[in-house]
Design a protein around this motif. Structure first.
Motif, PDB file in Angstrom:
ATOM      1  N   THR A 134      11.258   6.678 -14.866  1.00  0.00           N
ATOM      2  CA  THR A 134      11.636   6.070 -16.051  1.00  0.00           C
ATOM      3  C   THR A 134      10.312   5.114 -16.345  1.00  0.00           C
ATOM      4  OG1 THR A 134      13.882   5.510 -15.854  1.00  0.00           O
ATOM      5  CG2 THR A 134      12.761   4.181 -17.454  1.00  0.00           C
ATOM      6  N   PHE A 135       9.636   4.355 -15.445  1.00  0.00           N
ATOM      7  CA  PHE A 135       8.686   3.634 -15.519  1.00  0.00           C
ATOM      8  C   PHE A 135       7.291   4.312 -15.209  1.00  0.00           C
ATOM      9  CE2 PHE A 135      11.942   0.634 -15.629  1.00  0.00           C
ATOM     10  CZ  PHE A 135      11.980   0.021 -16.541  1.00  0.00           C
ATOM     11  N   ASP A 136       7.375   5.597 -14.962  1.00  0.00           N
ATOM     12  CA  ASP A 136       6.313   6.464 -14.385  1.00  0.00           C
ATOM     13  C   ASP A 136       5.483   5.589 -13.264  1.00  0.00           C
ATOM     14  OD1 ASP A 136       4.624   8.508 -14.315  1.00  0.00           O
ATOM     15  OD2 ASP A 136       3.075   7.811 -16.043  1.00  0.00           O
ATOM     16  N   ILE A 137       6.095   5.325 -12.238  1.00  0.00           N
ATOM     17  CA  ILE A 137       5.678   4.371 -11.180  1.00  0.00           C
ATOM     18  C   ILE A 137       4.694   5.304 -10.307  1.00  0.00           C
ATOM     19  CG2 ILE A 137       5.982   3.184  -9.050  1.00  0.00           C
ATOM     20  CD1 ILE A 137       6.781   1.951 -11.838  1.00  0.00           C
ATOM     21  N   PRO A 138       3.429   4.924 -10.086  1.00  0.00           N
ATOM     22  CA  PRO A 138       2.533   6.162  -9.162  1.00  0.00           C
ATOM     23  C   PRO A 138       2.502   5.548  -7.763  1.00  0.00           C
ATOM     24  CG  PRO A 138       1.043   4.327 -10.473  1.00  0.00           C
ATOM     25  CD  PRO A 138       2.600   3.821 -10.905  1.00  0.00           C
ATOM     26  N   TYR A 139       3.122   4.493  -7.414  1.00  0.00           N
ATOM     27  CA  TYR A 139       3.020   4.241  -5.758  1.00  0.00           C
ATOM     28  C   TYR A 139       4.381   4.409  -5.329  1.00  0.00           C
ATOM     29  CZ  TYR A 139       4.697  -0.159  -8.424  1.00  0.00           C
ATOM     30  OH  TYR A 139       5.521  -1.019  -9.054  1.00  0.00           O
ATOM     31  N   PRO A 140       4.203   4.359  -3.944  1.00  0.00           N
ATOM     32  CA  PRO A 140       5.665   4.565  -3.154  1.00  0.00           C
ATOM     33  C   PRO A 140       6.337   3.106  -3.037  1.00  0.00           C
ATOM     34  CG  PRO A 140       3.761   4.201  -1.947  1.00  0.00           C
ATOM     35  CD  PRO A 140       3.339   4.185  -3.045  1.00  0.00           C
ATOM     36  N   SER A 141       7.560   3.451  -2.742  1.00  0.00           N
ATOM     37  CA  SER A 141       8.359   2.136  -2.439  1.00  0.00           C
ATOM     38  C   SER A 141       9.414   2.518  -1.099  1.00  0.00           C
ATOM     39  CB  SER A 141       9.531   2.079  -3.736  1.00  0.00           C
ATOM     40  OG  SER A 141       8.769   1.272  -4.654  1.00  0.00           O
ATOM     41  N   ILE A 142       9.405   1.627  -0.230  1.00  0.00           N
ATOM     42  CA  ILE A 142      10.198   1.836   0.982  1.00  0.00           C
ATOM     43  C   ILE A 142      11.798   1.376   0.581  1.00  0.00           C
ATOM     44  CG2 ILE A 142      10.815   0.664   3.326  1.00  0.00           C
ATOM     45  CD1 ILE A 142       7.838   0.442   3.580  1.00  0.00           C
ATOM     46  N   GLU A 143      12.530   2.161   1.083  1.00  0.00           N
ATOM     47  CA  GLU A 143      14.232   2.067   1.076  1.00  0.00           C
ATOM     48  C   GLU A 143      14.415   0.894   2.087  1.00  0.00           C
ATOM     49  OE1 GLU A 143      17.959   1.865   2.049  1.00  0.00           O
ATOM     50  OE2 GLU A 143      16.829   3.173   3.465  1.00  0.00           O
ATOM     51  N   ASP A 144      14.862  -0.242   1.602  1.00  0.00           N
ATOM     52  CA  ASP A 144      15.056  -1.163   2.586  1.00  0.00           C
ATOM     53  C   ASP A 144      16.145  -1.979   2.643  1.00  0.00           C
ATOM     54  OD1 ASP A 144      13.706  -2.871   4.781  1.00  0.00           O
ATOM     55  OD2 ASP A 144      13.408  -4.590   3.401  1.00  0.00           O
ATOM     56  N   ARG A 145      17.458  -1.183   2.547  1.00  0.00           N
ATOM     57  CA  ARG A 145      18.540  -1.678   2.496  1.00  0.00           C
ATOM     58  C   ARG A 145      19.109  -2.703   3.757  1.00  0.00           C
ATOM     59  NH1 ARG A 145      22.464   2.922   0.156  1.00  0.00           N
ATOM     60  NH2 ARG A 145      20.925   4.077   1.204  1.00  0.00           N
ATOM     61  N   ASP A 146      18.479  -2.248   4.838  1.00  0.00           N
ATOM     62  CA  ASP A 146      18.686  -2.864   6.179  1.00  0.00           C
ATOM     63  C   ASP A 146      17.875  -4.231   6.355  1.00  0.00           C
ATOM     64  OD1 ASP A 146      16.180  -1.640   6.432  1.00  0.00           O
ATOM     65  OD2 ASP A 146      16.810  -0.555   8.128  1.00  0.00           O
ATOM     66  N   GLY A 147      16.957  -4.423   5.405  1.00  0.00           N
ATOM     67  CA  GLY A 147      15.993  -5.484   5.542  1.00  0.00           C
ATOM     68  C   GLY A 147      15.114  -5.646   6.306  1.00  0.00           C
ATOM     69  N   LEU A 148      14.511  -4.282   7.159  1.00  0.00           N
ATOM     70  CA  LEU A 148      13.714  -4.568   8.155  1.00  0.00           C
ATOM     71  C   LEU A 148      12.505  -4.873   7.513  1.00  0.00           C
ATOM     72  CD1 LEU A 148      14.872  -1.891  10.722  1.00  0.00           C
ATOM     73  CD2 LEU A 148      15.131  -4.294  11.017  1.00  0.00           C
ATOM     74  N   ALA A 149      11.948  -4.213   6.216  1.00  0.00           N
ATOM     75  CA  ALA A 149      10.508  -4.350   5.802  1.00  0.00           C
ATOM     76  C   ALA A 149      10.496  -5.563   5.183  1.00  0.00           C
ATOM     77  CB  ALA A 149      10.544  -3.215   4.594  1.00  0.00           C
ATOM     78  N   VAL A 150      11.296  -5.932   4.401  1.00  0.00           N
ATOM     79  CA  VAL A 150      11.368  -7.784   4.245  1.00  0.00           C
ATOM     80  C   VAL A 150      11.308  -8.548   5.358  1.00  0.00           C
ATOM     81  CG1 VAL A 150      12.739  -9.221   2.823  1.00  0.00           C
ATOM     82  CG2 VAL A 150      12.435  -7.100   1.960  1.00  0.00           C
ATOM     83  N   ALA A 151      11.861  -8.368   6.270  1.00  0.00           N
ATOM     84  CA  ALA A 151      11.926  -9.094   7.335  1.00  0.00           C
ATOM     85  C   ALA A 151      10.356  -9.280   7.977  1.00  0.00           C
ATOM     86  CB  ALA A 151      12.712  -8.752   8.606  1.00  0.00           C
ATOM     87  N   SER A 152       9.464  -8.350   7.723  1.00  0.00           N
ATOM     88  CA  SER A 152       8.127  -8.259   8.309  1.00  0.00           C
ATOM     89  C   SER A 152       7.159  -9.459   7.215  1.00  0.00           C
ATOM     90  CB  SER A 152       7.405  -7.163   7.619  1.00  0.00           C
ATOM     91  OG  SER A 152       7.881  -5.975   8.320  1.00  0.00           O
ATOM     92  N   LEU A 153       7.993  -9.807   6.158  1.00  0.00           N
ATOM     93  CA  LEU A 153       7.190 -11.013   5.471  1.00  0.00           C
ATOM     94  C   LEU A 153       7.966 -12.390   5.733  1.00  0.00           C
ATOM     95  CD1 LEU A 153       6.992  -8.620   2.089  1.00  0.00           C
ATOM     96  CD2 LEU A 153       5.100  -9.259   3.821  1.00  0.00           C
ATOM     97  N   SER A 154       8.615 -12.252   6.636  1.00  0.00           N
ATOM     98  CA  SER A 154       9.471 -13.635   6.939  1.00  0.00           C
ATOM     99  C   SER A 154       8.665 -14.804   7.161  1.00  0.00           C
ATOM    100  CB  SER A 154      10.153 -13.435   8.266  1.00  0.00           C
ATOM    101  OG  SER A 154      11.042 -14.774   8.388  1.00  0.00           O
TER     102      SER A 154
END
Length: 201
Positions: A134-154
């Motif tokens: 929809t928004f023609d996003i040109p960059y990747p996104s990590i699927e993080d429903r387990d919260g592990l990627a966000v935990a890297s930014l704790s």
């Protein structure tokens, strides 16, 4: 027998309600930021902005995961570039509002060594890919429903505040953070300042 509500109690209740509404307005699911009271920077109408001087920056931060196309992502491979990390999910109104800004930034600043990475904290592939189309996003996104990627930014990202945008410098250290909607001029100014820095500081 119930006690009558005093004018002071009524005023206190109204102030508390207004404060809660203000907190909600900065993101879809805002969380507490333990560093907010001591944070330098300013609060804009769109969200709370914090910057760190080069000698005070947390990190380096490395985020890993798998994007919605099934490709492995490791931001450790991108050291030397400036990285913008954005947490989002498809049904979040401010995430939708800021998506064109992030997409434009990713395209316009790619030649300057700027990368953008999304971290999706909520969606299965169908909803996430529909948003990206929809928004023609040109960059990747990590699927993080387990919260592990966000935990890297704790300690940097309030874990329940979506959207949050973090700018990492050439060494992978946290240079700036926006909690809430990333306003275009603010984000471009923050990224431009980091791009202009020497890769070695």
């Amino acid at each position: 027998m119930p006690y009558p509500i005093t004018r002071a109690a009524r005023t206190a209740a109204l102030v508390a309600a207004a404060s809660a509404l203000a907190a909600v307005s900065t993101g879809c699911t805002p969380g507490a930021d333990d560093n907010a009271a001591a944070s330098p920077g300013y609060v804009s109408e769109d969200g709370s902005v914090r910057t760190w001087e080069p000698g005070q920056r947390p990190g380096p931060v490395v985020v890993t995961g798998t994007d919605y196309e099934g490709r492995a992502v490791d931001t450790g491979d991108w050291l030397g570039d400036v990285l913008v990390i954005n947490t989002w999910y498809a049904a979040c109104p401010p995430c939708r509002a800021e998506a064109p800004t992030l997409a434009t930034l990713a395209r316009d600043r790619a030649e300057q060594g700027v990368r953008v990475l999304g971290i999706n904290v909520e969606d299965a592939a169908g909803a996430a890919l529909a948003f990206q189309n929809t928004f023609d996003i040109p960059y990747p996104s990590i699927e993080d429903r387990d919260g592990l990627a966000v935990a890297s930014l704790s300690g940097v990202v309030p874990l329940q505040a979506v959207p949050t945008t973090v700018v990492l410098d050439h060494q992978g250290r946290v240079a700036a953070r926006i909690v809430g909607l990333a306003e275009e001029s603010t984000l471009n100014s923050l990224v431009g300042d980091v791009v202009a820095e020497s890769p070695v500081q």
